[in-house]
Design an enzyme around this catalytic site. Structure first.
Site, PDB file in Angstrom:
ATOM      1  N   SER A   1       0.822  -1.204   0.000  1.00  0.00           N
ATOM      2  CA  SER A   1       0.000   0.000   0.000  1.00  0.00           C
ATOM      3  C   SER A   1       0.854   1.251   0.000  1.00  0.00           C
ATOM      4  CB  SER A   1      -0.942   0.012   1.204  1.00  0.00           C
ATOM      5  OG  SER A   1      -0.295   0.593   2.314  1.00  0.00           O
ATOM      6  N   LYS A   2       0.292   2.268  -0.617  1.00  0.00           N
ATOM      7  CA  LYS A   2       1.000   3.541  -0.700  1.00  0.00           C
ATOM      8  C   LYS A   2       1.131   4.141   0.690  1.00  0.00           C
ATOM      9  CE  LYS A   2       0.168   7.655  -3.005  1.00  0.00           C
ATOM     10  NZ  LYS A   2      -0.724   8.386  -3.878  1.00  0.00           N
ATOM     11  N   ARG A   3       0.081   3.891   1.507  1.00  0.00           N
ATOM     12  CA  ARG A   3       0.078   4.460   2.849  1.00  0.00           C
ATOM     13  C   ARG A   3       1.250   3.946   3.681  1.00  0.00           C
ATOM     14  NH1 ARG A   3      -5.219   3.079   4.963  1.00  0.00           N
ATOM     15  NH2 ARG A   3      -5.819   3.529   2.821  1.00  0.00           N
TER      16      ARG A   3
ATOM     17  N   GLY B   1       4.064   3.370   2.567  1.00  0.00           N
ATOM     18  CA  GLY B   1       5.324   3.821   1.970  1.00  0.00           C
ATOM     19  C   GLY B   1       5.863   2.868   0.916  1.00  0.00           C
TER      20      GLY B   1
END
Ligand code: ZN
Length: 472
Positions: free
Chosen positions: A238-240, A242
């Protein structure tokens, strides 16, 4: 755009192109709270970098526009009213306080939170009265309370949900805007979307979508739910957290075509053992039956290996067009780019590897004479000094400097001395680069550096080893 999203877009694109369909880009921007500055530009840029072009979309137009959902807001309320009329939706006047109370009671009794149906059966007189007096309302979908809803998913097969588990979800919010789920179904129908490809986290909301299609009398689309992309056996990519986005990977020196190739293979496999495909080759071989039910793990070393294969298959010119800025960042000297490309190509997995490989070219780095000691090559400081002293006049006598002429001169020397190649070429490599890892051997380095620079560096190597032998 994170890797999982791009994968979904790629599957949709490949499926459309394989079947002679159109790939439509619609921007779903109605959730104002979740809007991110620059996100739409990133979508355009990512798709373009990945080689995906769209047949219809906000910037290219089409017969089913507008393609930006916030410009379609006038469409949805009439559709919701139609469902109310048909008995598949209803006005709900419950205020937040009441809904919170219901939720608290459900929580305390260990029941999954769900609207309790309080307004399902208001009489039309009651509804009209409340509407006239301006009581705020939402429009909710009226889920059947008995029976079950079954649908077919291309990847997961037959899936059945009990209708009693389905929440009477909101279709039109109190601000009169549609919810994401409702706008999505209406727009998919109006734009004649035939195939819905999305993450498997949407499997459980698919029955609600289907009941909407059924209520309107519209035909359901084909569903293809994809398993998630994981970073390991337990965590989703996930982008969250990183994890790298497509853009991050390009900035790290990965080729867009290699990343696209790898991403398509995350959870999908072709019928052959082949693993290198261009986007147009993927259009030919893509088949939804190759999509796996199990989650795929994003494996950076695997991507790196694929990237290296792409690099190795490049022509010298193409390689140089990517490599030049990385070389120039540490090296200003005029170079034979073809020779350097040939040297670097097989030793470069990602372009960021390049600067550290060519940092010796502009000037000889300070190095320890220990580098001359190499067990396998059977070299030490003493016999390296001897080798460099013999190399020097030989190379000074080479008139037309090239890889071939340097090669021939040195191999004549090696033969006449009756030595193993490494006894001569290892000291040469160290003297020319001051490093033990270089993008080529002594001969290639000499050809690259040119005669004057090579001679000067060999002389420096001799001085260095002489001073050590004097100390001993
Ligand atoms: Zn209500």
């Amino acid at each position: 755009m994170h890797v999982g999203n791009l994968r979904t877009a790629l599957y949709a694109y490949l499926l459309a192109k394989k079947n002679g369909g159109d790939f439509v880009l619609r921007i779903e921007d109605t959730d104002r709270e979740r809007m991110v500055e620059g996100a739409i530009e990133t979508i355009y840029k990512t798709l373009k970098n990945a080689g995906i072009s769209w047949d219809e979309g906000p910037d290219v137009g089409g017969n089913y526009g507008p393609y930006i959902q916030s410009e379609r807001m006038h469409i949805f309320k009439d559709y919701a009213r139609e469902l109310v009329k048909k008995g598949y939706a209803y006005y709900c006047f419950c205020d937040k306080e009441r809904l919170d109370q219901v939720k608290d009671i459900q929580k305390a009794s260990g029941i999954a939170p769900k609207y309790d149906g309080h307004c399902r059966n208001l009489s039309s007189e009651e509804v009209q009265k409340k509407l006239k007096s301006g009581v705020p309302y939402v429009i909710r979908q009226k889920m059947p309370q008995e029976g079950s809803t079954t649908f077919h998913d291309v990847v997961f097969g037959e899936i059945t949900f009990e209708n009693s588990d389905l929440d009477d979800q909101i279709l039109i919010k109190s601000d009169q805007m549609p919810t994401y789920n409702f706008a999505n179904v209406v727009d998919d129908h109006l734009m004649e979307i035939s195939h819905v490809i999305r993450g498997s986290e949407y499997l459980s909301s698919t029955p609600k979508y289907n009941l909407l299609y059924d209520a309107f009398g519209w035909s359901r689309p084909v569903y293809i739910h994809c398993p998630p992309v994981m970073k390991n056996s337990t965590e989703k990519l996930s982008k969250r957290n990183g994890d790298a986005t497509f853009e991050d990977l390009l900035n790290k020196g990965y080729l867009p075509q290699a990343v696209v190739n790898y991403i398509v293979m995350l959870g999908w496999s072709p019928k052959s053992e082949e693993e290198i495909f261009s986007l147009s080759e993927l259009v030919d071989v893509f088949d939804v039956s190759g999509i796996s039910k199990s989650p795929a793990i994003f494996d950076l070393p695997k991507l790196t290996a694929i990237n290296a294969k792409y690099i190795r298959n490049m022509s010298d010119e193409e390689f140089w067009s990517y490599a030049e800025p990385y070389v120039k960042s540490v090296c200003k000297r005029e170079l034979d780019f073809k020779l350097l490309s040939q040297m670097l190509k097989t030793r470069t997995e990602i372009f960021k590897d390049i600067p550290q490989q060519v940092d010796f070219i502009d000037s000889l780095p300070k190095y320890s004479s220990d580098l001359y000691i190499h067990k396998k090559m059977k070299t030490n400081e003493e016999n390296s000094l001897d080798a460099l002293r013999k190399i020097l006049p030989i190379l000074e006598n080479v008139d037309t400097w090239s890889k071939e002429s340097v090669h021939d001169a040195l191999f004549d020397l090696i033969k006449s001395l009756n030595l193993k190649n490494g006894r001569v070429l290892w000291p040469l490599r160290v003297a020319l680069s001051g490093k033990s890892f270089t993008p080529g051997g002594g001969i290639e380095l000499a050809a690259l550096l040119g005669k004057d620079e090579s001679i000067s560096r060999i002389k420096k190597g001799i001085e260095k080893l002489e001073s050590i032998s004097n100390q001993n």
